[in-house]
Design an enzyme around this catalytic site. Structure first.
Site, mmCIF file in Angstrom:
data_model
loop_
_atom_site.group_PDB
_atom_site.id
_atom_site.type_symbol
_atom_site.label_atom_id
_atom_site.label_comp_id
_atom_site.label_asym_id
_atom_site.label_seq_id
_atom_site.Cartn_x
_atom_site.Cartn_y
_atom_site.Cartn_z
ATOM 1 N N LYS A 1 0.832 -1.204 0.000
ATOM 2 C CA LYS A 1 0.000 0.000 0.000
ATOM 3 C C LYS A 1 0.867 1.254 0.000
ATOM 4 O O LYS A 1 1.886 1.301 0.683
ATOM 5 C CB LYS A 1 -0.862 0.050 1.269
ATOM 6 C CG LYS A 1 -1.873 -1.054 1.409
ATOM 7 C CD LYS A 1 -2.656 -0.896 2.708
ATOM 8 C CE LYS A 1 -3.799 -1.890 2.784
ATOM 9 N NZ LYS A 1 -4.578 -1.751 4.031
ATOM 10 N N GLU B 1 1.335 -5.481 4.093
ATOM 11 C CA GLU B 1 0.514 -6.161 5.096
ATOM 12 C C GLU B 1 0.115 -7.533 4.593
ATOM 13 O O GLU B 1 0.056 -7.772 3.385
ATOM 14 C CB GLU B 1 -0.790 -5.365 5.343
ATOM 15 C CG GLU B 1 -0.606 -4.079 6.075
ATOM 16 C CD GLU B 1 -1.907 -3.292 6.247
ATOM 17 O OE1 GLU B 1 -2.904 -3.591 5.557
ATOM 18 O OE2 GLU B 1 -1.906 -2.386 7.084
ATOM 19 N N LYS B 2 -0.243 -8.399 5.515
ATOM 20 C CA LYS B 2 -0.927 -9.639 5.165
ATOM 21 C C LYS B 2 -2.250 -9.230 4.503
ATOM 22 O O LYS B 2 -2.924 -8.308 4.984
ATOM 23 C CB LYS B 2 -1.176 -10.435 6.455
ATOM 24 C CG LYS B 2 -1.908 -11.725 6.259
ATOM 25 C CD LYS B 2 -0.992 -12.834 5.764
ATOM 26 C CE LYS B 2 -1.811 -14.052 5.323
ATOM 27 N NZ LYS B 2 -1.059 -14.896 4.370
ATOM 28 N N HIS C 1 -15.968 -3.880 6.042
ATOM 29 C CA HIS C 1 -15.478 -2.549 6.421
ATOM 30 C C HIS C 1 -16.467 -1.986 7.444
ATOM 31 O O HIS C 1 -17.600 -1.670 7.096
ATOM 32 C CB HIS C 1 -15.398 -1.660 5.178
ATOM 33 C CG HIS C 1 -15.126 -0.203 5.476
ATOM 34 N ND1 HIS C 1 -14.655 0.671 4.535
ATOM 35 C CD2 HIS C 1 -15.250 0.528 6.595
ATOM 36 C CE1 HIS C 1 -14.519 1.880 5.065
ATOM 37 N NE2 HIS C 1 -14.896 1.815 6.318
ATOM 38 N N LYS D 1 -18.521 4.039 -1.734
ATOM 39 C CA LYS D 1 -19.575 3.432 -0.922
ATOM 40 C C LYS D 1 -20.931 3.701 -1.562
ATOM 41 O O LYS D 1 -21.161 4.788 -2.093
ATOM 42 C CB LYS D 1 -19.554 4.042 0.492
ATOM 43 C CG LYS D 1 -18.271 3.702 1.253
ATOM 44 C CD LYS D 1 -18.147 4.523 2.531
ATOM 45 C CE LYS D 1 -16.812 4.258 3.200
ATOM 46 N NZ LYS D 1 -16.529 5.223 4.285
ATOM 47 N N GLU E 1 -11.553 3.557 10.875
ATOM 48 C CA GLU E 1 -11.984 2.486 9.969
ATOM 49 C C GLU E 1 -11.292 1.182 10.349
ATOM 50 O O GLU E 1 -10.075 1.169 10.545
ATOM 51 C CB GLU E 1 -11.585 2.812 8.524
ATOM 52 C CG GLU E 1 -12.246 4.044 7.949
ATOM 53 C CD GLU E 1 -11.861 4.243 6.483
ATOM 54 O OE1 GLU E 1 -12.562 5.004 5.815
ATOM 55 O OE2 GLU E 1 -10.868 3.646 6.001
ATOM 56 N N ARG F 1 -12.456 13.939 9.292
ATOM 57 C CA ARG F 1 -13.470 14.867 8.767
ATOM 58 C C ARG F 1 -14.857 14.335 9.114
ATOM 59 O O ARG F 1 -14.998 13.192 9.550
ATOM 60 C CB ARG F 1 -13.364 14.929 7.240
ATOM 61 C CG ARG F 1 -13.577 13.547 6.620
ATOM 62 C CD ARG F 1 -13.697 13.536 5.109
ATOM 63 N NE ARG F 1 -14.110 12.226 4.636
ATOM 64 C CZ ARG F 1 -13.301 11.220 4.383
ATOM 65 N NH1 ARG F 1 -12.004 11.347 4.555
ATOM 66 N NH2 ARG F 1 -13.782 10.055 3.965
ATOM 67 N N ARG G 1 -26.952 5.899 -1.319
ATOM 68 C CA ARG G 1 -26.435 7.069 -2.041
ATOM 69 C C ARG G 1 -27.040 7.113 -3.446
ATOM 70 O O ARG G 1 -26.861 6.173 -4.222
ATOM 71 C CB ARG G 1 -24.915 7.016 -2.144
ATOM 72 C CG ARG G 1 -24.232 7.072 -0.793
ATOM 73 C CD ARG G 1 -22.768 7.371 -0.977
ATOM 74 N NE ARG G 1 -22.032 7.197 0.270
ATOM 75 C CZ ARG G 1 -20.776 7.563 0.449
ATOM 76 N NH1 ARG G 1 -20.103 8.102 -0.563
ATOM 77 N NH2 ARG G 1 -20.168 7.378 1.600
HETATM 78 C C1 MV4 Z 1 -6.761 -4.044 2.813
HETATM 79 C C2 MV4 Z 1 -7.581 -5.075 2.300
HETATM 80 C C3 MV4 Z 1 -7.252 -6.369 2.641
HETATM 81 N N1 MV4 Z 1 -6.163 -6.648 3.412
HETATM 82 N N2 MV4 Z 1 -5.703 -4.355 3.578
HETATM 83 C C4 MV4 Z 1 -8.873 -0.456 0.421
HETATM 84 C C5 MV4 Z 1 -8.689 1.014 0.521
HETATM 85 C C6 MV4 Z 1 -7.737 1.252 1.609
HETATM 86 N N3 MV4 Z 1 -8.305 2.163 2.523
HETATM 87 C C7 MV4 Z 1 -7.456 -0.092 2.222
HETATM 88 N N4 MV4 Z 1 -8.158 -1.064 1.476
HETATM 89 C C8 MV4 Z 1 -8.036 -2.389 1.723
HETATM 90 N N5 MV4 Z 1 -7.009 -2.743 2.546
HETATM 91 C C9 MV4 Z 1 -5.420 -5.636 3.866
HETATM 92 N N6 MV4 Z 1 -4.363 -5.916 4.624
HETATM 93 C C10 MV4 Z 1 -8.664 -4.711 1.494
HETATM 94 C C11 MV4 Z 1 -8.890 -3.366 1.188
HETATM 95 C C12 MV4 Z 1 -10.037 -3.092 0.364
HETATM 96 C C13 MV4 Z 1 -11.174 -2.466 0.864
HETATM 97 C C14 MV4 Z 1 -11.272 -2.024 2.173
HETATM 98 C C15 MV4 Z 1 -12.414 -1.392 2.643
HETATM 99 C C16 MV4 Z 1 -13.491 -1.205 1.811
HETATM 100 C C17 MV4 Z 1 -13.419 -1.616 0.517
HETATM 101 C C18 MV4 Z 1 -12.285 -2.244 0.022
HETATM 102 C C19 MV4 Z 1 -12.248 -2.673 -1.297
HETATM 103 C C20 MV4 Z 1 -11.122 -3.279 -1.781
HETATM 104 C C21 MV4 Z 1 -10.016 -3.487 -0.955
#
Ligand code: MV4
Length: 446
Positions: free
Chosen positions: A158, A200-201, A208, A237, A275, A292, A336
């Site tokens: 990331k 990350e793993k 979420h 979303k 989150e 925010r 939405r």
């Molecule tokens: C992740 C994940 C799975 N594993 N991290 C997406 C946006 C960013 N804020 C972080 N995200 C994610 N991080 C790990 N270690 C999956 C996502 C992710 C996701 C997270 C929340 C809501 C929608 C998503 C859609 C795709 C991937």
């Protein structure tokens, strides 16, 4: 209390803020681009200042124009809403310098949470659960592969400056690492001017779930329960609800405590959101913090009977909060409504609304800035309304949403209403059986 607040935003959130200011007896200043001359936020505010042409970069993102508008109207505070300058540390700092209260966090707080690797390290230190992975940034591919082999694939890399899914890659095996690394760094550099990456793993199929918090200037932090935001498409979303159908009293207690710990660790002032990614086994991990007010804040307001904008303004003005946390007493859902065609891959559909009928009745709230004859400009976000229902049970909130969607008439443009109608009849949605991947293989019925 502030005497006059300038709202550095547009659309439904500008109206939402103006409404609360009116109830509080605080004067308001709207700013607008030439494309928004006929907008309701311009008419509902006590004063309005044109700050530039349609492109955001020349109006709603133009810091000198907004500061000038605040100075000529004598505003003593600026509310940034969401998006635009709401998480811009430079703007927060410039407001400070001009002796205008920025209704949001300090520049240091914005930067500390905006850099994701730093935010994660801060939360880890505060003993908020974080996803196993690299300690800070990865130096190079070799270091990444070595760690990934130790942790086991799949992993995710990331962008530390990222957000909204940009600069993120899932990696399933060592031979994919180099290509993923190169493209993620390139994307991140182009989007944020920063190519720092951490690892990350990869969590395969989480939900979420985010926790709303509020902090005051005296170190008190409370949580205002959770929102399940798993129903999203390409990081946009579409439906949020509270309580999460996945939530239990025990899990809410744990996640609420973790969110408060997060807020207290950084001395958070204002409204914010922690989150989390939540696995099927109910393990949960800090993902990001938003500093925010969020689009989906109304569902929280409805289930705990609490005006988040009012409380946000009050803590910014130096008032104390009680410090008590809240559990949802009701069930609320937000759909939405975007000017997009769900039958054509959610393609934007700007234009004139030739006919409009908004739903109403018990337990129905519509937050919108549009009216019959309104022209949706192509320059901004496609969200044109938020339809919120609230009831004693989730089943009733869904029934109300179906009823409200059937009353909602918007002609002249395409909207996401048909998508929501289908979702409210979707067996998996109805049983609360969904994760962040749910819309990946969702198709509109013709
Ligand atoms: C992740 C994940 C799975 N594993 N991290 C997406 C946006 C960013 N804020 C972080 N995200 C994610 N991080 C790990 N270690 C999956 C996502 C992710 C996701 C997270 C929340 C809501 C929608 C998503 C859609 C795709 C991937």
């Amino acid at each position: 209390m502030f005497k006059k607040i300038l709202i550095a935003n547009r659309g439904e959130i500008a109206l939402r803020i103006i409404r609360t200011c009116k109830e509080m007896g605080v004067k308001t200043v709207a700013v607008y681009s030439t494309a928004d001359k006929e907008s309701l936020h311009v008419r509902f505010a006590d004063e309005a200042v044109c700050i530039g042409p349609a492109p955001s970069s020349e109006s709603y993102l133009k810091i000198p124009a907004i500061i000038a508008a605040a100075e000529i109207t004598n505003a003593d505070a600026i509310h940034p809403g969401y998006g635009f300058l709401s998480e811009n540390s430079k703007f927060s700092k410039i407001c400070q310098k001009h002796n205008i209260k920025f209704i949001g966090p300090s520049p240091e707080m914005i930067d500390g949470m905006g850099d994701k690797a730093t935010a994660k390290a801060t939360m880890d230190k505060a003993k908020v659960p974080t996803i196993p992975g690299s300690k800070g940034l990865l130096k190079d591919v070799a270091q990444g592969i070595k760690l990934a082999e130790k942790m086991g694939y799949p992993v995710i890399i990331k962008a530390t400056a990222g957000g909204g899914g940009k600069g993120m890659r899932v990696i399933n095996a060592s031979d994919e690492f180099q290509a993923a690394w190169d493209s993620a760094r390139q994307e991140s550099k182009a989007a944020f001017g920063n190519d720092g990456m951490y690892m990350e793993k990869y969590l395969e199929d989480p939900r979420h779930i985010e926790v709303q918090i509020i902090g005051d200037q005296y170190g008190n932090v409370a949580h205002l329960s959770e929102r399940d935001c798993s129903i999203q498409r390409r990081h946009q979303k579409l439906i949020e609800e509270t309580p999460s159908p996945f939530m239990t009293d025990a899990l809410r207690k744990k996640m609420g405590e973790a969110a408060i710990k997060a807020g207290k660790a950084i001395n958070y002032e204002g409204v914010g959101t922690i989150e989390f990614l939540v696995n099927a086994d109910k393990s949960f991990y800090f993902m990001e913090m938003n500093t925010r007010i969020q689009v989906e804040h109304p569902i929280t307001e409805e289930v705990i009977n609490y005006d988040l904008i009012r409380e946000q303004i009050k803590v910014a003005a130096g008032e104390k909060i009680s410090g008590k946390s809240y559990t949802p007493q009701l069930c609320a859902i937000e759909c939405r409504i975007n000017a997009e065609d769900p039958y054509k891959n959610f393609m934007p559909s700007p234009g004139v609304i030739t006919s409009l009928h908004k739903p109403g009745g018990h337990g129905v709230r519509v937050d919108t800035h549009v009216y019959q004859g309104y022209m949706i400009p192509p320059n901004y976000d496609s969200m044109i309304a938020k339809l919120i229902t609230v009831a004693q049970t989730r089943e009733e909130a869904i029934a109300k949403m179906k009823r409200a969607l059937s009353e909602f008439v918007i002609e002249g443009i395409k909207t996401t209403i048909p998508f929501h109608k289908q979702m409210m009849r979707d067996e998996n949605y109805i049983s609360g059986n969904y994760t962040i991947k749910y819309l990946d293989d969702f198709e509109m019925k013709k």
